[in-house]
Design a protein around this motif. Structure first.
Motif, mmCIF file in Angstrom:
data_model
loop_
_atom_site.group_PDB
_atom_site.id
_atom_site.type_symbol
_atom_site.label_atom_id
_atom_site.label_comp_id
_atom_site.label_asym_id
_atom_site.label_seq_id
_atom_site.Cartn_x
_atom_site.Cartn_y
_atom_site.Cartn_z
ATOM 1 N N ALA A 378 42.148 -8.455 -11.090
ATOM 2 C CA ALA A 378 41.936 -9.878 -11.409
ATOM 3 C C ALA A 378 40.522 -10.122 -11.924
ATOM 4 C CB ALA A 378 42.195 -10.747 -10.178
ATOM 5 N N SER A 379 39.605 -9.183 -11.633
ATOM 6 C CA SER A 379 38.217 -9.365 -12.059
ATOM 7 C C SER A 379 37.982 -8.857 -13.488
ATOM 8 C CB SER A 379 37.272 -8.644 -11.086
ATOM 9 O OG SER A 379 37.422 -7.231 -11.251
ATOM 10 N N ILE A 380 38.957 -8.202 -14.075
ATOM 11 C CA ILE A 380 38.820 -7.701 -15.451
ATOM 12 C C ILE A 380 39.126 -8.851 -16.416
ATOM 13 C CG2 ILE A 380 39.723 -6.029 -17.150
ATOM 14 C CD1 ILE A 380 40.536 -4.224 -14.796
ATOM 15 N N PRO A 381 38.268 -9.079 -17.411
ATOM 16 C CA PRO A 381 38.535 -10.172 -18.354
ATOM 17 C C PRO A 381 39.935 -10.043 -18.969
ATOM 18 C CG PRO A 381 36.404 -9.189 -18.791
ATOM 19 C CD PRO A 381 37.053 -8.350 -17.738
ATOM 20 N N GLU A 382 40.577 -11.191 -19.158
ATOM 21 C CA GLU A 382 41.971 -11.223 -19.573
ATOM 22 C C GLU A 382 42.228 -10.382 -20.826
ATOM 23 O OE1 GLU A 382 43.529 -15.191 -19.219
ATOM 24 O OE2 GLU A 382 45.281 -14.614 -20.432
ATOM 25 N N GLU A 383 41.303 -10.513 -21.777
ATOM 26 C CA GLU A 383 41.478 -9.786 -23.051
ATOM 27 C C GLU A 383 41.521 -8.268 -22.821
ATOM 28 O OE1 GLU A 383 38.797 -9.778 -26.907
ATOM 29 O OE2 GLU A 383 39.084 -11.783 -26.056
ATOM 30 N N GLU A 384 40.602 -7.802 -21.964
ATOM 31 C CA GLU A 384 40.554 -6.366 -21.680
ATOM 32 C C GLU A 384 41.809 -5.925 -20.916
ATOM 33 O OE1 GLU A 384 37.054 -4.961 -19.522
ATOM 34 O OE2 GLU A 384 38.145 -3.102 -19.030
#
Ligand code: GLU
Ligand code: MG
Length: 449
Positions: A378-384
């Motif tokens: 959940a901490s990874i940016p959505e795009e990535e």
């Protein structure tokens, strides 16, 4: 064990009834019992059951499924090796059953036979899956029709463990009496939440014992004037109850753990990587089998340690497939993976059979898993996340069942009769619960799983 051996044990233990236990498409456990009189014959030829039961949902609403109406019988034929004296009920024993046609052949809907078929497919590759379930459950009393947790303690709190100590002592004794090992017990994060883990066993035995464990958790609670629930989300504001499935592949010729490679930095072999890759490739549809109820999707949400994004990781409790670090000095024996996107509202035969079908697809196609995720996804940016294929798992029961229906590998493994009846039953639960409120959902799941 033969039927005669069972009858002898039944006589020695002074039993009056033996339950023939099964788990349906709705994940609930049901039984018909035989008295001692005529038991030997019933062990051999089974007890009759209407074909309609496999079209019954967890609200006892019969669904229109072809061939599962008011006309027709299957036989509940027990596996004598599963016989147990039930320590929490007077003069009662139990056995797990197959659903068989009148000619003795496995009924196409039989979930236990589905798991056996998947085990056979692994055996063709000289492999067997070892499985261990970790059951989280909630202990409550009933006050004015409401379920009230027996403690409001902290995670692993000895105060919560003390509140449950008499119950847990009886639970441990009852598991021991049934020759079901107990590995660990502790109080968990949620109010009234407790957890036990049992040892790994060959897949079919593990699934059989999972039903006996669920029965024991609830049966001992009844004797203590409590209600135990394995519902995935017992209270909307409380931690969810997972039933994590640990798994590893063992060689059937020379008993060694084929998940283990001493030379790999994380100890995972090529077989383990391929199996895990298969599980990940089929995870959305697999959720329809391992986390199959309406209530399941109030548990599988980000940052509740149930795993809500398609990914795997080492010691990552936000990954639905977690690879636990090995134990020093027991490296080979302890190499395994854990499916966290699983709960005890599932039928364990279907859940583990589906897990094997997914893993086999990985083995057969030599799949490689994506990069492991070593942070909270959940901490990874959505795009990535999107770029790396770390997509959200189904957010509702309906989405999970759609993913299951769209998964040809899983539906082909289940076969048309089991797949169709399973989807009809589970979809009807979605229709009923999605039209109701939170109280209706809680009542409907708390007391059924
Ligand atoms: N209760 C969490 C679940 O819903 C799991 C917590 C843990 O990692 O044991 O699966
Ligand atoms: Mg836990």
């Amino acid at each position: 064990m033969t039927a005669r051996d069972v009858v002898q044990k039944v006589d020695e233990a002074g039993l009056r009834l033996v339950r023939f236990l099964w788990c349906g498409n709705d994940g609930t456990i049901r039984a018909k019992a035989s008295s001692v009189r005529g038991l030997e014959g019933r062990i051999e030829s089974g007890i009759g059951l209407t074909v309609a039961m496999q079209a019954m949902n967890a609200l006892d609403q019969l669904q229109p499924v072809e061939g599962m109406g008011p006309v027709g019988e299957v036989r509940l034929v027990p596996d004598a090796d599963t016989f147990r004296v039930l320590p929490y009920a007077p003069h009662l024993g139990a056995m797990l059953v197959d659903h068989r046609q009148l000619d003795g052949e496995p009924a196409p809907v039989c979930q236990r036979c589905f798991l056996k078929r998947m085990e056979d497919r692994l055996a063709e590759r000289s492999m067997r899956l070892e499985v261990a379930f970790e059951n989280e459950f909630s202990l409550a009393t009933q006050v004015d029709g409401q379920y009230v947790p027996i403690d409001s303690g902290l995670c692993f709190s000895t105060i919560s463990a003390t509140a449950a100590q008499d119950y847990v002592d009886d639970l441990a004794a009852a598991l021991d009496a049934q020759e079901i090992g107990l590995e660990q017990y502790y109080s968990e994060l949620g109010h009234g939440q407790h957890e036990i883990s049992t040892p790994h066993r060959p897949a079919l035995q593990a699934a059989d014992e999972q039903l006996l464990v669920r029965e024991t958790i609830r049966g001992i609670a009844t004797r203590h004037g409590l209600v135990a629930s394995l519902a995935p989300k017992p209270w909307p504001e409380n931690a969810g109850n997972g039933c994590h499935i640990h798994f590893s592949l063992w060689d059937t010729d020379a008993s060694w753990n084929r998940f283990h490679d001493a030379d790999a930095p994380d100890r995972l072999s090529a077989d383990a990587r391929a199996f895990i890759a298969g599980v990940l490739a089929h995870l959305p549809g697999l959720c329809g089998l391992t986390a199959p109820s309406f209530n399941s999707y109030h548990r599988i949400i980000p940052q509740y340690w149930a795993g809500a994004f398609v990914c795997w990781g080492h010691d990552n409790r936000e990954a639905p497939v977690r690879v636990p670090s090995v134990f020093r000095g027991m490296e080979e024996a302890s190499t395994n993976a854990e499916l966290k996107a699983a709960d005890a509202s599932s039928n364990p035969y279907v859940a583990v059979g589906g897990l094997i079908a997914a893993g086999l697809d990985g083995l057969e196609h030599g799949l490689e898993p994506p990069e492991p995720v070593e942070v909270d996804p959940a901490s990874i940016p959505e795009e990535e996340r999107e770029q790396r294929g770390i997509v959200r798992l189904p957010a509702t029961q309906a989405e999970a069942l759609d993913a299951l229906e769209a998964d040809d590998v899983l539906t082909a493994a289940l076969g048309p009769v089991l797949a169709e009846s399973y989807l009809a039953v589970r979809r009807s639960e979605w229709a009923t619960y999605s039209a109701g409120d939170e109280v209706f959902e809680q009542q409907g799941h708390f007391s059924k799983y």
